[in-house]
Design a protein around this motif. Structure first.
Motif, PDB file in Angstrom:
ATOM      1  N   UNK A 255       0.840  -1.213   0.000  1.00 22.70           N
ATOM      2  CA  UNK A 255       0.000   0.000   0.000  1.00 22.70           C
ATOM      3  C   UNK A 255       0.868   1.253   0.000  1.00 22.70           C
ATOM      4  N   UNK A 256       1.938   1.244   0.773  1.00 24.88           N
ATOM      5  CA  UNK A 256       2.862   2.379   0.828  1.00 24.88           C
ATOM      6  C   UNK A 256       3.397   2.709  -0.565  1.00 24.88           C
ATOM      7  N   UNK A 257       3.703   1.662  -1.362  1.00 31.48           N
ATOM      8  CA  UNK A 257       4.257   1.844  -2.712  1.00 31.48           C
ATOM      9  C   UNK A 257       3.186   1.992  -3.784  1.00 31.48           C
ATOM     10  N   UNK A 258       1.931   1.739  -3.437  1.00 27.81           N
ATOM     11  CA  UNK A 258       0.865   1.801  -4.429  1.00 27.81           C
ATOM     12  C   UNK A 258       0.839   0.565  -5.323  1.00 27.81           C
ATOM     13  N   UNK A 259       1.296  -0.565  -4.800  1.00 30.84           N
ATOM     14  CA  UNK A 259       1.320  -1.828  -5.538  1.00 30.84           C
ATOM     15  C   UNK A 259       0.399  -2.822  -4.857  1.00 30.84           C
ATOM     16  N   UNK A 260       0.143  -3.929  -5.533  1.00 25.75           N
ATOM     17  CA  UNK A 260      -0.574  -5.009  -4.875  1.00 25.75           C
ATOM     18  C   UNK A 260       0.431  -5.830  -4.070  1.00 25.75           C
ATOM     19  N   UNK A 261      -0.056  -6.516  -3.075  1.00 24.56           N
ATOM     20  CA  UNK A 261       0.802  -7.385  -2.287  1.00 24.56           C
ATOM     21  C   UNK A 261       1.436  -8.464  -3.151  1.00 24.56           C
ATOM     22  N   UNK A 262       0.685  -8.976  -4.114  1.00 19.99           N
ATOM     23  CA  UNK A 262       1.196 -10.018  -5.001  1.00 19.99           C
ATOM     24  C   UNK A 262       2.348  -9.489  -5.859  1.00 19.99           C
ATOM     25  N   UNK A 263       2.244  -8.264  -6.330  1.00 19.29           N
ATOM     26  CA  UNK A 263       3.325  -7.669  -7.120  1.00 19.29           C
ATOM     27  C   UNK A 263       4.591  -7.552  -6.285  1.00 19.29           C
ATOM     28  N   UNK A 264       4.444  -7.129  -5.049  1.00 15.93           N
ATOM     29  CA  UNK A 264       5.599  -7.013  -4.162  1.00 15.93           C
ATOM     30  C   UNK A 264       6.209  -8.394  -3.888  1.00 15.93           C
ATOM     31  N   UNK A 265       5.367  -9.419  -3.729  1.00 15.85           N
ATOM     32  CA  UNK A 265       5.869 -10.784  -3.547  1.00 15.85           C
ATOM     33  C   UNK A 265       6.647 -11.255  -4.770  1.00 15.85           C
ATOM     34  N   UNK A 266       6.153 -10.933  -5.961  1.00 22.24           N
ATOM     35  CA  UNK A 266       6.864 -11.316  -7.191  1.00 22.24           C
ATOM     36  C   UNK A 266       8.216 -10.624  -7.266  1.00 22.24           C
ATOM     37  N   UNK A 267       8.268  -9.350  -6.924  1.00 18.55           N
ATOM     38  CA  UNK A 267       9.545  -8.633  -6.910  1.00 18.55           C
ATOM     39  C   UNK A 267      10.508  -9.306  -5.925  1.00 18.55           C
TER      40      UNK A 267
END
Length: 88
Positions: A20-32
């Motif tokens: 949320x802080x980055x404006x991404x989905x949690x899944x996107x952050x997990x993929x990164x």
């Protein structure tokens, strides 16, 4: 009685908060995180956490000043990441 200000340690965010802080989905952050292209993270007590400073630093990698600025390929795995090695 005077109180000495307490210096709090840096705040750590779990994956949903960091996303949320980055404006991404949690899944996107997990993929990164999986591909090694995301912000630095830590494991504390088996949980993945991100420092706010690390999130800001990673977001700053994407700073561009024009549409022709090549910037960094922040969506690609790092060259030393295991997935990048397997694709060679």
């Amino acid at each position: 009685m005077s109180r000495t200000p307490v210096n709090l340690p840096p705040r750590f965010l779990r994956t949903p908060e960091a996303a949320r802080f980055l404006g991404l989905s949690g899944r996107t952050l997990e993929k990164h995180r999986y591909f090694g292209s995301g912000p630095a993270y830590r494991r504390i007590g088996g949980r993945v956490v991100y420092s706010v400073d690390d999130l800001r630093a990673w977001a700053d990698l994407g700073t561009k000043y024009s549409t022709s600025d090549p910037g960094q390929n922040d969506l690609m795995p790092r060259r030393d990441a295991a997935i990048a090695q397997s694709r060679r």
